[in-house]
Design a protein around this motif. Structure first.
Motif, PDB file in Angstrom:
ATOM      1  N   GLY A 151     -44.735  14.487   0.096  1.00 23.41           N
ATOM      2  CA  GLY A 151     -43.813  13.391   0.385  1.00 23.41           C
ATOM      3  C   GLY A 151     -43.875  12.367  -0.733  1.00 23.41           C
ATOM      4  N   LYS A 152     -43.173  11.230  -0.483  1.00 26.80           N
ATOM      5  CA  LYS A 152     -43.091  10.214  -1.537  1.00 26.80           C
ATOM      6  C   LYS A 152     -44.265   9.233  -1.462  1.00 26.80           C
ATOM      7  N   ILE A 153     -44.629   8.739  -2.638  1.00 26.30           N
ATOM      8  CA  ILE A 153     -45.696   7.744  -2.710  1.00 26.30           C
ATOM      9  C   ILE A 153     -45.331   6.758  -3.824  1.00 26.30           C
ATOM     10  N   ILE A 154     -45.608   5.487  -3.589  1.00 26.36           N
ATOM     11  CA  ILE A 154     -45.359   4.473  -4.618  1.00 26.36           C
ATOM     12  C   ILE A 154     -46.584   4.468  -5.533  1.00 26.36           C
ATOM     13  N   MET A 155     -46.368   4.640  -6.825  1.00 27.85           N
ATOM     14  CA  MET A 155     -47.509   4.760  -7.752  1.00 27.85           C
ATOM     15  C   MET A 155     -47.368   3.858  -8.959  1.00 27.85           C
ATOM     16  N   GLY A 156     -48.428   3.134  -9.264  1.00 27.62           N
ATOM     17  CA  GLY A 156     -48.470   2.395 -10.524  1.00 27.62           C
ATOM     18  C   GLY A 156     -48.492   3.404 -11.665  1.00 27.62           C
ATOM     19  N   ARG A 157     -47.772   3.105 -12.738  1.00 25.20           N
ATOM     20  CA  ARG A 157     -47.650   4.117 -13.809  1.00 25.20           C
ATOM     21  C   ARG A 157     -48.863   4.139 -14.748  1.00 25.20           C
ATOM     22  N   VAL A 158     -49.804   3.252 -14.555  1.00 25.58           N
ATOM     23  CA  VAL A 158     -51.077   3.368 -15.287  1.00 25.58           C
ATOM     24  C   VAL A 158     -51.937   4.298 -14.440  1.00 25.58           C
ATOM     25  N   ILE A 159     -52.066   5.536 -14.872  1.00 21.33           N
ATOM     26  CA  ILE A 159     -52.607   6.525 -13.937  1.00 21.33           C
ATOM     27  C   ILE A 159     -53.422   7.572 -14.687  1.00 21.33           C
ATOM     28  N   HIS A 160     -54.522   7.974 -14.091  1.00 21.85           N
ATOM     29  CA  HIS A 160     -55.405   8.971 -14.707  1.00 21.85           C
ATOM     30  C   HIS A 160     -54.878  10.369 -14.401  1.00 21.85           C
ATOM     31  N   ARG A 161     -55.194  11.317 -15.291  1.00 27.74           N
ATOM     32  CA  ARG A 161     -54.625  12.656 -15.102  1.00 27.74           C
ATOM     33  C   ARG A 161     -55.117  13.356 -13.838  1.00 27.74           C
ATOM     34  N   SER A 162     -56.286  12.932 -13.320  1.00 24.82           N
ATOM     35  CA  SER A 162     -56.752  13.544 -12.068  1.00 24.82           C
ATOM     36  C   SER A 162     -55.742  13.294 -10.949  1.00 24.82           C
ATOM     37  N   ALA A 163     -55.120  12.114 -10.957  1.00 22.99           N
ATOM     38  CA  ALA A 163     -54.129  11.799  -9.914  1.00 22.99           C
ATOM     39  C   ALA A 163     -52.835  12.560 -10.177  1.00 22.99           C
ATOM     40  N   ILE A 164     -52.451  12.668 -11.441  1.00 19.95           N
ATOM     41  CA  ILE A 164     -51.209  13.395 -11.758  1.00 19.95           C
ATOM     42  C   ILE A 164     -51.352  14.855 -11.314  1.00 19.95           C
ATOM     43  N   ASN A 165     -52.507  15.451 -11.605  1.00 24.68           N
ATOM     44  CA  ASN A 165     -52.726  16.848 -11.207  1.00 24.68           C
ATOM     45  C   ASN A 165     -52.738  16.998  -9.684  1.00 24.68           C
ATOM     46  N   THR A 166     -53.276  15.984  -9.000  1.00 29.31           N
ATOM     47  CA  THR A 166     -53.324  16.069  -7.533  1.00 29.31           C
ATOM     48  C   THR A 166     -51.917  16.004  -6.932  1.00 29.31           C
ATOM     49  N   LEU A 167     -51.024  15.263  -7.600  1.00 27.26           N
ATOM     50  CA  LEU A 167     -49.633  15.234  -7.128  1.00 27.26           C
ATOM     51  C   LEU A 167     -49.100  16.663  -7.079  1.00 27.26           C
ATOM     52  N   ALA A 168     -49.407  17.425  -8.142  1.00 27.99           N
ATOM     53  CA  ALA A 168     -48.920  18.806  -8.209  1.00 27.99           C
ATOM     54  C   ALA A 168     -49.569  19.660  -7.115  1.00 27.99           C
ATOM     55  N   LEU A 169     -50.885  19.505  -6.939  1.00 31.85           N
ATOM     56  CA  LEU A 169     -51.592  20.349  -5.975  1.00 31.85           C
ATOM     57  C   LEU A 169     -51.124  20.097  -4.545  1.00 31.85           C
ATOM     58  N   LEU A 170     -50.792  18.824  -4.249  1.00 31.76           N
ATOM     59  CA  LEU A 170     -50.437  18.475  -2.867  1.00 31.76           C
ATOM     60  C   LEU A 170     -48.926  18.347  -2.655  1.00 31.76           C
ATOM     61  N   GLY A 171     -48.142  18.549  -3.697  1.00 30.29           N
ATOM     62  CA  GLY A 171     -46.682  18.433  -3.550  1.00 30.29           C
ATOM     63  C   GLY A 171     -46.238  17.007  -3.256  1.00 30.29           C
ATOM     64  N   ILE A 172     -46.878  16.036  -3.914  1.00 31.30           N
ATOM     65  CA  ILE A 172     -46.525  14.620  -3.706  1.00 31.30           C
ATOM     66  C   ILE A 172     -45.549  14.194  -4.804  1.00 31.30           C
ATOM     67  N   GLU A 173     -44.567  13.356  -4.411  1.00 28.79           N
ATOM     68  CA  GLU A 173     -43.579  12.903  -5.399  1.00 28.79           C
ATOM     69  C   GLU A 173     -43.727  11.405  -5.638  1.00 28.79           C
ATOM     70  N   PRO A 174     -43.980  11.015  -6.891  1.00 31.69           N
ATOM     71  CA  PRO A 174     -44.223   9.604  -7.174  1.00 31.69           C
ATOM     72  C   PRO A 174     -42.931   8.810  -7.343  1.00 31.69           C
ATOM     73  N   VAL A 175     -42.963   7.564  -6.883  1.00 30.79           N
ATOM     74  CA  VAL A 175     -41.907   6.593  -7.202  1.00 30.79           C
ATOM     75  C   VAL A 175     -42.637   5.539  -8.026  1.00 30.79           C
ATOM     76  N   TRP A 176     -42.292   5.419  -9.286  1.00 30.42           N
ATOM     77  CA  TRP A 176     -43.131   4.637 -10.197  1.00 30.42           C
ATOM     78  C   TRP A 176     -42.898   3.141 -10.102  1.00 30.42           C
ATOM     79  N   VAL A 177     -43.991   2.405 -10.190  1.00 29.92           N
ATOM     80  CA  VAL A 177     -43.931   0.946 -10.390  1.00 29.92           C
ATOM     81  C   VAL A 177     -44.567   0.695 -11.747  1.00 29.92           C
ATOM     82  N   LEU A 178     -43.851  -0.036 -12.578  1.00 28.33           N
ATOM     83  CA  LEU A 178     -44.368  -0.278 -13.933  1.00 28.33           C
ATOM     84  C   LEU A 178     -45.235  -1.521 -13.965  1.00 28.33           C
ATOM     85  N   PRO A 179     -46.267  -1.500 -14.790  1.00 31.08           N
ATOM     86  CA  PRO A 179     -47.051  -2.729 -14.961  1.00 31.08           C
ATOM     87  C   PRO A 179     -46.243  -3.737 -15.774  1.00 31.08           C
TER      88      PRO A 179
END
Ligand SMILES: Cc1ncc(COP(=O)(O)O)c(C=O)c1O
Length: 441
Positions: free
Chosen positions: A94-122
């Motif tokens: 599903g969708k999640i609001i995500m700050g765009r300063v993000i570590h690759r562990s979180a980006i990879n987890t999005l793929a593993l869990l089928g999560i879709e980010p909605v970006w918030v910019l710093p």
């Protein structure tokens, strides 16, 4: 004996460690028999994912110290805590609001869990060359636009010690009834800094602490901190989904010992560290070295070498010649991690290096740290797990990125997996020396 010998050779250089791990390889940081306690799951020793004995008791002692509903140990770093945190809050995608300063562990987890980010910019308010901070009003706006979002996720502090307004953002999250998840990899020690700056103290729902980075814990040791009861029941299952079935006992024992160490003298140790680092930062300012502006972790040292005419990498090389090993260097900044396990000699060495550093005219400032995000064409899952090929960046315009691309990895990625690569993004990446990128076939 390649690696073993390399580590011994490095040790012989006797550099002052201003990098992870937080124990700084200090003699006496751990009991001398710690590595002899490298056991496995035995009837006596409990089991991390089915904890009922000593591991559970150690986790409860930590939770009591931090006044949280649950602390869970990880011997798989903060990466495992981030994976579990996302699994708990967004279990079936599903969708999640995500700050765009993000570590690759979180980006990879999005793929593993089928999560879709909605970006918030710093907002770039910490100074030139830095990603900046996520603001509560931007999170509010994102939640209004995306009312189905299941959580808010952000990184604070960032690599440079810059803190976002967790208190304000957690207030917004409470109003919208979504959990606030914080990648607090760089802030495990923040319970004891200032008035208490840990994200959980400021209202976050869960926080992933990369404990080994700043506290006396063996590399790989981390804590998942949970403030709300409803996420506690499934936490072990969430961790076991991603974690190794052989978590290292010495790492877990070091997490246990760290709780005792904090209980006995954490407040005092961090009070002294704050004071010591404040003097050092003042000296750097007096020598013309810019540092991040606004709310920051007082113990993190981030020096903008470009303000005295050096790149960050040149600054790091200079420090190495002075017997100091920093944590990270990018185009402009050198980042140093100081902990109570640094000796007075380490600080004196660093002060001497700062006093004697050659000062020249500032380099041109890096006004933009990223290009505007492009449109998301496919999900991170489709992009990261799909068939891909590597292309020169200039022949990638119009293609869909299969990986994140970031000129200086702790910063704001210019392109995220699943986004169409724009001309502006390709230009930006080339300017900062990124020549190749993986795109979907
Ligand atoms: C912001 C951030 N998050 C998460 C991680 C992952 O932490 P670990 O290496 O403990 O898995 C890191 C590691 O550098 C990081 O910088």
């Amino acid at each position: 004996m390649h690696l073993y010998q390399t580590l011994c050779n490095h040790q012989e250089k006797n550099r002052s460690s201003f990098h992870t791990p937080g124990h700084k390889n200090m003699a006496g940081a751990f009991p001398s028999d710690l590595l002899e306690l490298d056991y496995t799951e035995l009837p006596d020793t409990d089991s991390l994912y089915e904890a009922q004995g000593a591991i559970l008791q150690a986790e409860h002692a930590a939770a009591d110290l931090f006044h949280v509903k649950r602390t869970v140990f990880s011997a798989g770093g903060c990466t495992l805590c981030i994976q579990a945190m996302l699994r708990l809050a967004v279990p079936d995608g599903g969708k999640i609001i995500m700050g765009r300063v993000i570590h690759r562990s979180a980006i990879n987890t999005l793929a593993l869990l089928g999560i879709e980010p909605v970006w918030v910019l710093p907002r770039p308010d910490a100074g030139d060359g830095l990603p900046g901070r996520i603001y509560a009003q931007d999170v509010e706006q994102a939640l209004r636009k995306e009312p189905g979002a299941k959580a808010v996720y952000l990184t604070s502090p960032d690599y440079y010690g810059v803190l976002s307004d967790i208190e304000g953002i957690s207030e917004v999250c409470r109003r919208h009834r979504v959990p606030l998840l914080v990648d607090n990899a760089h802030g495990s020690h923040l319970w004891y800094v200032g008035e208490g700056l840990h994200p959980i103290q400021l209202g976050a729902t869960m926080a992933a602490d990369s404990t080994h980075k700043t506290l006396p814990v063996l590399t790989g040791g981390a804590w998942l901190q949970i403030a709300e009861e409803r996420y506690t029941a499934d936490v072990k299952e969430a961790m076991a989904l991603f974690g190794s079935t052989s978590p290292a006992y010495p790492i877990m024992a070091s997490l246990d010992l760290c709780v005792d160490w904090l209980q006995q003298g954490g407040q005092e140790a961090y009070g002294q560290l704050e004071e010591r680092v404040a003097r050092l930062k003042m000296l750097a300012w007096q020598n013309g070295i810019r540092q991040p502006l606004g709310a920051c972790d007082p113990t993190r040292i981030a020096l903008d070498m470009s303000s005295i005419g050096m790149t960050g990498k040149e600054g790091a090389d200079y420090l190495r010649r002075c017997g100091i090993e920093p944590e990270m260097a990018d185009g402009g900044y050198v980042v140093l991690i100081a902990t109570p396990f640094n000796s007075e000699e380490d600080f004196v060495r660093l002060e001497q290096a700062i006093r004697q550093i050659p000062v020249a005219s500032p380099l041109p400032t890096m006004k933009e740290t990223s290009a505007p995000p492009a449109s998301q064409v496919v999900s991170p899952r489709q992009a990261i797990l799909g068939a891909s090929e590597t292309r020169p960046v200039f022949f990638s315009v119009g293609e869909i990125a299969a990986e994140a691309a970031c000129p200086c990895p702790p910063g704001v990625p210019v392109v995220m997996p699943g986004e169409r690569i724009t001309e502006k993004a390709a230009e930006f990446l080339s300017t900062y020396g990124i020549s190749y990128i993986k795109v979907l076939k």
